[in-house]
Design a protein around this motif. Structure first.
Motif, mmCIF file in Angstrom:
data_model
loop_
_atom_site.group_PDB
_atom_site.id
_atom_site.type_symbol
_atom_site.label_atom_id
_atom_site.label_comp_id
_atom_site.label_asym_id
_atom_site.label_seq_id
_atom_site.Cartn_x
_atom_site.Cartn_y
_atom_site.Cartn_z
ATOM 1 N N LEU A 52 0.700 -1.064 0.092
ATOM 2 C CA LEU A 52 0.002 -0.065 -0.002
ATOM 3 C C LEU A 52 0.783 1.531 -0.028
ATOM 4 C CD1 LEU A 52 -2.956 1.059 -0.057
ATOM 5 C CD2 LEU A 52 -2.406 0.936 2.598
ATOM 6 N N ARG A 53 1.896 1.124 0.612
ATOM 7 C CA ARG A 53 2.996 2.494 0.719
ATOM 8 C C ARG A 53 3.820 2.803 -0.422
ATOM 9 N NH1 ARG A 53 2.563 4.436 5.914
ATOM 10 N NH2 ARG A 53 1.428 3.276 7.388
ATOM 11 N N GLY A 54 3.864 1.411 -1.378
ATOM 12 C CA GLY A 54 4.602 1.766 -2.689
ATOM 13 C C GLY A 54 6.131 1.822 -2.423
ATOM 14 N N GLY A 55 6.763 1.908 -3.467
ATOM 15 C CA GLY A 55 8.437 1.924 -3.483
ATOM 16 C C GLY A 55 8.840 0.417 -3.363
ATOM 17 N N ASP A 56 10.157 0.499 -3.073
ATOM 18 C CA ASP A 56 10.823 -0.728 -2.994
ATOM 19 C C ASP A 56 10.228 -1.481 -1.733
ATOM 20 O OD1 ASP A 56 12.216 -0.250 -4.904
ATOM 21 O OD2 ASP A 56 13.953 0.616 -4.000
ATOM 22 N N ALA A 57 10.248 -2.491 -1.683
ATOM 23 C CA ALA A 57 10.027 -3.649 -0.493
ATOM 24 C C ALA A 57 10.905 -3.228 0.707
ATOM 25 C CB ALA A 57 10.243 -5.189 -0.704
ATOM 26 N N GLY A 58 9.874 -3.068 1.907
ATOM 27 C CA GLY A 58 10.528 -2.816 3.152
ATOM 28 C C GLY A 58 11.682 -3.751 3.720
ATOM 29 N N THR A 59 12.659 -3.573 4.546
ATOM 30 C CA THR A 59 13.298 -4.569 5.424
ATOM 31 C C THR A 59 12.541 -4.935 6.583
ATOM 32 O OG1 THR A 59 15.355 -3.610 4.334
ATOM 33 C CG2 THR A 59 15.424 -4.734 6.451
ATOM 34 N N LEU A 60 12.460 -6.190 6.963
ATOM 35 C CA LEU A 60 12.132 -6.932 7.760
ATOM 36 C C LEU A 60 13.401 -7.067 9.078
ATOM 37 C CD1 LEU A 60 9.735 -9.499 6.476
ATOM 38 C CD2 LEU A 60 9.169 -7.136 6.876
ATOM 39 N N ILE A 61 13.021 -6.422 10.053
ATOM 40 C CA ILE A 61 14.107 -6.983 11.232
ATOM 41 C C ILE A 61 13.314 -7.649 12.312
ATOM 42 C CG2 ILE A 61 15.699 -5.981 12.982
ATOM 43 C CD1 ILE A 61 16.119 -3.661 10.951
ATOM 44 N N PHE A 62 13.802 -8.963 12.419
ATOM 45 C CA PHE A 62 13.060 -9.667 13.665
ATOM 46 C C PHE A 62 13.971 -9.391 14.811
ATOM 47 C CE2 PHE A 62 11.463 -11.367 10.088
ATOM 48 C CZ PHE A 62 9.991 -11.774 10.272
ATOM 49 N N LEU A 63 13.433 -8.916 16.014
ATOM 50 C CA LEU A 63 14.153 -8.777 17.181
ATOM 51 C C LEU A 63 14.452 -9.948 18.157
ATOM 52 C CD1 LEU A 63 12.114 -5.489 18.234
ATOM 53 C CD2 LEU A 63 14.134 -5.678 16.889
ATOM 54 N N GLY A 64 14.326 -11.008 17.698
ATOM 55 C CA GLY A 64 14.978 -12.175 18.558
ATOM 56 C C GLY A 64 13.828 -12.828 19.214
ATOM 57 N N ASP A 65 14.055 -13.829 19.929
ATOM 58 C CA ASP A 65 13.191 -14.921 20.721
ATOM 59 C C ASP A 65 12.208 -15.352 19.801
ATOM 60 O OD1 ASP A 65 14.958 -14.542 22.819
ATOM 61 O OD2 ASP A 65 13.438 -13.677 24.123
ATOM 62 N N LEU A 66 12.663 -16.036 18.937
ATOM 63 C CA LEU A 66 11.616 -16.854 17.849
ATOM 64 C C LEU A 66 10.850 -18.214 18.640
ATOM 65 C CD1 LEU A 66 13.506 -16.871 14.532
ATOM 66 C CD2 LEU A 66 12.190 -15.002 15.654
ATOM 67 N N VAL A 67 11.776 -18.717 19.415
ATOM 68 C CA VAL A 67 11.441 -19.919 20.066
ATOM 69 C C VAL A 67 11.046 -19.773 21.486
ATOM 70 C CG1 VAL A 67 12.996 -20.895 18.380
ATOM 71 C CG2 VAL A 67 13.914 -20.368 20.630
ATOM 72 N N ASP A 68 10.499 -20.882 22.145
ATOM 73 C CA ASP A 68 10.257 -21.223 23.468
ATOM 74 C C ASP A 68 8.945 -20.649 23.989
ATOM 75 O OD1 ASP A 68 12.853 -22.403 23.547
ATOM 76 O OD2 ASP A 68 13.621 -20.725 24.694
ATOM 77 N N ARG A 69 8.239 -21.147 24.880
ATOM 78 C CA ARG A 69 7.126 -20.849 25.709
ATOM 79 C C ARG A 69 5.907 -20.919 24.672
ATOM 80 N NH1 ARG A 69 10.080 -15.792 28.035
ATOM 81 N NH2 ARG A 69 10.753 -16.533 29.629
ATOM 82 N N GLY A 70 5.872 -20.610 23.678
ATOM 83 C CA GLY A 70 4.674 -20.957 22.514
ATOM 84 C C GLY A 70 4.870 -22.378 22.087
ATOM 85 N N PRO A 71 3.686 -22.735 21.359
ATOM 86 C CA PRO A 71 3.692 -24.398 20.800
ATOM 87 C C PRO A 71 4.248 -24.630 19.601
ATOM 88 C CG PRO A 71 1.636 -23.170 20.457
ATOM 89 C CD PRO A 71 2.329 -21.904 21.056
ATOM 90 N N GLU A 72 4.818 -23.393 18.814
ATOM 91 C CA GLU A 72 5.343 -23.780 17.506
ATOM 92 C C GLU A 72 6.646 -23.395 17.071
ATOM 93 O OE1 GLU A 72 1.133 -25.265 15.092
ATOM 94 O OE2 GLU A 72 1.389 -22.917 15.212
ATOM 95 N N SER A 73 7.562 -23.581 18.032
ATOM 96 C CA SER A 73 8.907 -22.932 17.466
ATOM 97 C C SER A 73 9.373 -23.365 16.279
ATOM 98 C CB SER A 73 9.746 -23.068 18.884
ATOM 99 O OG SER A 73 9.342 -22.049 19.850
#
Length: 259
Positions: A52-73
């Protein structure tokens, strides 16, 4: 222990104006902690917003802690590993969280660390990789280590090992937990970047850059004069949060409420 994970907000001065370079867009995504369902929802919202915002694709930055505590790491890791291959080079970046740090130590064969990993929610991660509950409960830590090493694919290990400590974009620095006050960014220790809490959260002075971080849960996004906290406790709240950055603008994208 969970009380230490939450931030208590105190009155703060007006946030400092910060900017990215013209034509640059970034989306920072807070701690996922095994909530693959919320990740899928949020990625769809980010993609729609980016188009919607147009232009080049934005950069995704994942801040960490993908895993643990939830059911589907395992599913979170798999999805993001493939996402990073699908998107243009350099447009998907990952910070190593303290939970990934401990997980990698386990995957390096440290059975003593496995006990700590289990205590901080690693059991959910182990189960997500296909180890049965019966086997998990019956195993000694030495036996459980063997089960984990057999269960986690090598490409997942290599993917997690590729994660970064710190990402600087424009007037922002993206880290998992925070930075050590009074220490230049180029001299920050990885232990602080992944584990710091009170000394960072309680600091009211300026940092070199506005610090965007996860690690410490708050009910809503925390926008302070020197930092922005994006961990809204997805594993228990049902709210996985991202913030978009472009020019001097910032906006929040978020999933719904607790299930």
């Amino acid at each position: 222990m969970f009380s230490k994970l939450f931030s208590r907000r105190v009155p703060d001065e007006k946030p400092v104006q910060a900017q990215l370079s013209p034509g640059e867009r970034v989306y920072a995504i807070g701690d996922i902690h095994g909530r693959h369902d919320l990740l899928v929802q949020l990625l769809a919202r980010i993609e729609a917003d980016d188009v919607l915002r147009g232009g080049d694709a934005g950069t995704l930055i994942f801040l960490g802690d993908l895993v643990d505590r939830g059911p589907e790491s395992a599913q979170v890791v798999e999805t993001l590993m493939h996402l990073s291959k699908r998107r243009p080079e350099g447009k998907t970046r990952f910070l190593l969280g303290n939970h990934e740090e401990v997980f990698l130590a386990v995957l390096a064969g440290d059975s003593k660390v496995l006990k700590f990993f289990d205590r901080i929610g690693g059991g959910d991660t182990i189960l997500s990789y296909g180890v049965s509950k019966a086997a998990y409960k019956a195993a000694s830590y030495e036996e459980l280590l063997t089960l984990v090493l057999d269960a986690v694919p090598e490409d997942h290990v290599e993917f997690l090992q590729s994660f970064e400590d710190m990402i600087v974009v424009g007037d922002y620095v993206f880290v998992h937990a925070g930075v050590r006050p009074g220490q230049p960014l180029n001299l920050q220790r990885s232990n602080d970047l992944r584990w710091i809490r009170a000394d960072f959260l309680g600091h009211r002075g300026r940092f070199e850059k506005i610090v965007v971080h996860g690690h410490t849960i708050s009910d809503e996004v925390e926008v302070m004069s020197n930092r922005i906290g994006l961990d809204t406790g997805a594993f228990q709240s049902g709210r996985l949060t991202a913030m978009g950055f472009e020019g001097s603008s910032r906006w929040v994208l978020q999933t719904g409420v607790s299930r």
